[in-house]
Design an enzyme around this catalytic site. Structure first.
Site, PDB file in Angstrom:
ATOM      1  N   ARG A  86       8.786  -3.436 -28.272  1.00 42.50           N
ATOM      2  CA  ARG A  86       9.713  -3.072 -27.212  1.00 42.50           C
ATOM      3  C   ARG A  86      10.685  -2.024 -27.735  1.00 42.50           C
ATOM      4  O   ARG A  86      11.180  -2.135 -28.860  1.00 42.50           O
ATOM      5  CB  ARG A  86      10.492  -4.302 -26.723  1.00 42.50           C
ATOM      6  N   GLU A 117      10.723   5.831 -19.620  1.00 46.66           N
ATOM      7  CA  GLU A 117       9.288   6.083 -19.471  1.00 46.66           C
ATOM      8  C   GLU A 117       8.989   6.473 -18.028  1.00 46.66           C
ATOM      9  O   GLU A 117       9.506   5.845 -17.105  1.00 46.66           O
ATOM     10  CB  GLU A 117       8.490   4.835 -19.862  1.00 46.66           C
ATOM     11  N   HIS A 165       2.855   4.346 -24.358  1.00 47.48           N
ATOM     12  CA  HIS A 165       2.911   2.907 -24.056  1.00 47.48           C
ATOM     13  C   HIS A 165       1.515   2.356 -23.712  1.00 47.48           C
ATOM     14  O   HIS A 165       1.275   1.801 -22.643  1.00 47.48           O
ATOM     15  CB  HIS A 165       3.863   2.634 -22.892  1.00 47.48           C
TER      16      HIS A 165
END
Length: 331
Positions: A258, A287, A306
């Site tokens: 994270r 993001e 990601h």
């Protein structure tokens, strides 16, 4: 007959969900699969990131998913939010199952106050994320991604931020921040390379062939620091400028967990000033990554969008893992 609402999405689609929950159907539970609809994966990820950072009340469940929700005793979701409005409307609800380890998209406290059990799916990303973390380690210390980029740009380059002669995993001290299912899997994958593994985890109380140390000891000793902790208010920014000052100048930092575990601004500064040699990062405070983000100007960081957990096995197997857990621990 008990009824279950399973909320599919663009990652776990309706067929994956239906096939994965077959065990519940065989036990006499009526499973209805509906989809939380998004235009594309980026739109879904945007909602997911909002829920991870702001909690279950930050995004509303669409009306077409709430309609008739009072009929269901079970709700199974991956990313779709189950907040107070949904819980109040779902008057028959006894159980909420979340198809991942994190449950930020469910108001667990409110659900449990109402007598509703909340289950997660621990270990579902164990293989996908651990493999990816090791891939990031190798890519960063051996300059794989940046060498590819240079060569595609017509540059035959052999000198990189960590020098002409790259380090080997075999000769490295790998420090794992977090030693749960994923951290231990990373250790198992790294161990055959021959490197020394140390770890920090306040919650680990078992036995291990690896060496448990304090966080301060880990950042001083490790050549590679890899993050595998759960993000909570207490662990936010657990790696920050004070830790970067203590690291070896040759150290690299890996984050496939994270973004909030590391103070992003502090990491960027440490990379800009060459306080540490490099980093490999799959998770970000914003993001998608903005076009003017400092990471995009740095040669000593490997960045990916990601995707650490994005494997077929991770998503397709999640409903099966949760269905087994429900049958073994709840029904």
């Amino acid at each position: 007959m008990a009824k279950c609402l399973a909320i599919a999405d663009l990652f776990i689609d309706q067929k994956m969900m239906s096939d994965g929950l077959l065990l519940l159907k065989e036990k006499g539970i009526e499973v209805e699969v509906k989809e939380w609809k998004h235009a594309d994966l980026e739109a879904l990820q945007k909602d997911n990131i909002t829920l991870e950072k702001q909690g279950s009340e930050a995004v509303d469940l669409p009306a077409y998913l709430i309609e008739g929700i009072e009929e269901y005793e079970y709700i199974i979701t991956q990313f779709a939010p189950i907040g107070k409005k949904v819980i109040d409307k779902a008057t028959s609800l006894k159980f909420v199952g979340v198809l991942r380890a994190g449950i930020e998209n469910v108001n667990r406290q409110y659900a449990e106050e109402k007598g509703i059990t909340v289950f997660n799916t621990p270990g579902r990303s164990e293989t996908s994320v651990s493999e990816y973390a090791v891939g990031l380690m190798l890519s960063e210390i051996r300059n794989i991604a940046r060498a590819d980029r240079k060569l595609r740009n017509g540059e035959w380059e052999k000198h990189y931020p960590n020098g002409v002669l790259a380090p080997e995993l075999k000769e490295s001290v790998v420090g794992l921040v977090g030693y749960g299912a994923i951290g231990q899997k990373v250790a198992n994958l790294v161990r055959p390379f021959g490197g020394k593994i140390i770890f920090f985890d306040d919650y680990f109380t078992g036995e291990s062939e690896d060496t448990q140390v304090s966080l301060d000891e880990l950042v001083v000793q490790a050549d590679i620091i890899s993050m595998h902790y759960r993000l909570t208010p207490e662990t936010k920014n657990m790696l920050n400028k004070e830790h970067f000052k203590k690291m070896k100048s040759s150290a690299v930092v890996i984050n496939s967990a994270r973004s909030g575990l590391i103070n992003e601004t502090d990491l960027i500064e440490a990379l800009q000033t060459k306080e540490i040699t490099g980093a490999a990062v799959d998770v970000f405070e914003q993001e998608p990554l903005p076009a003017d983000h400092p990471y995009l100007t740095l040669e000593n960081v490997t960045i990916t969008p990601h995707i650490a957990g994005s494997t077929i096995g991770n998503f397709a197997n999640s409903p099966k893992i949760l269905a087994n857990r429900i049958l073994n621990e709840y029904l």
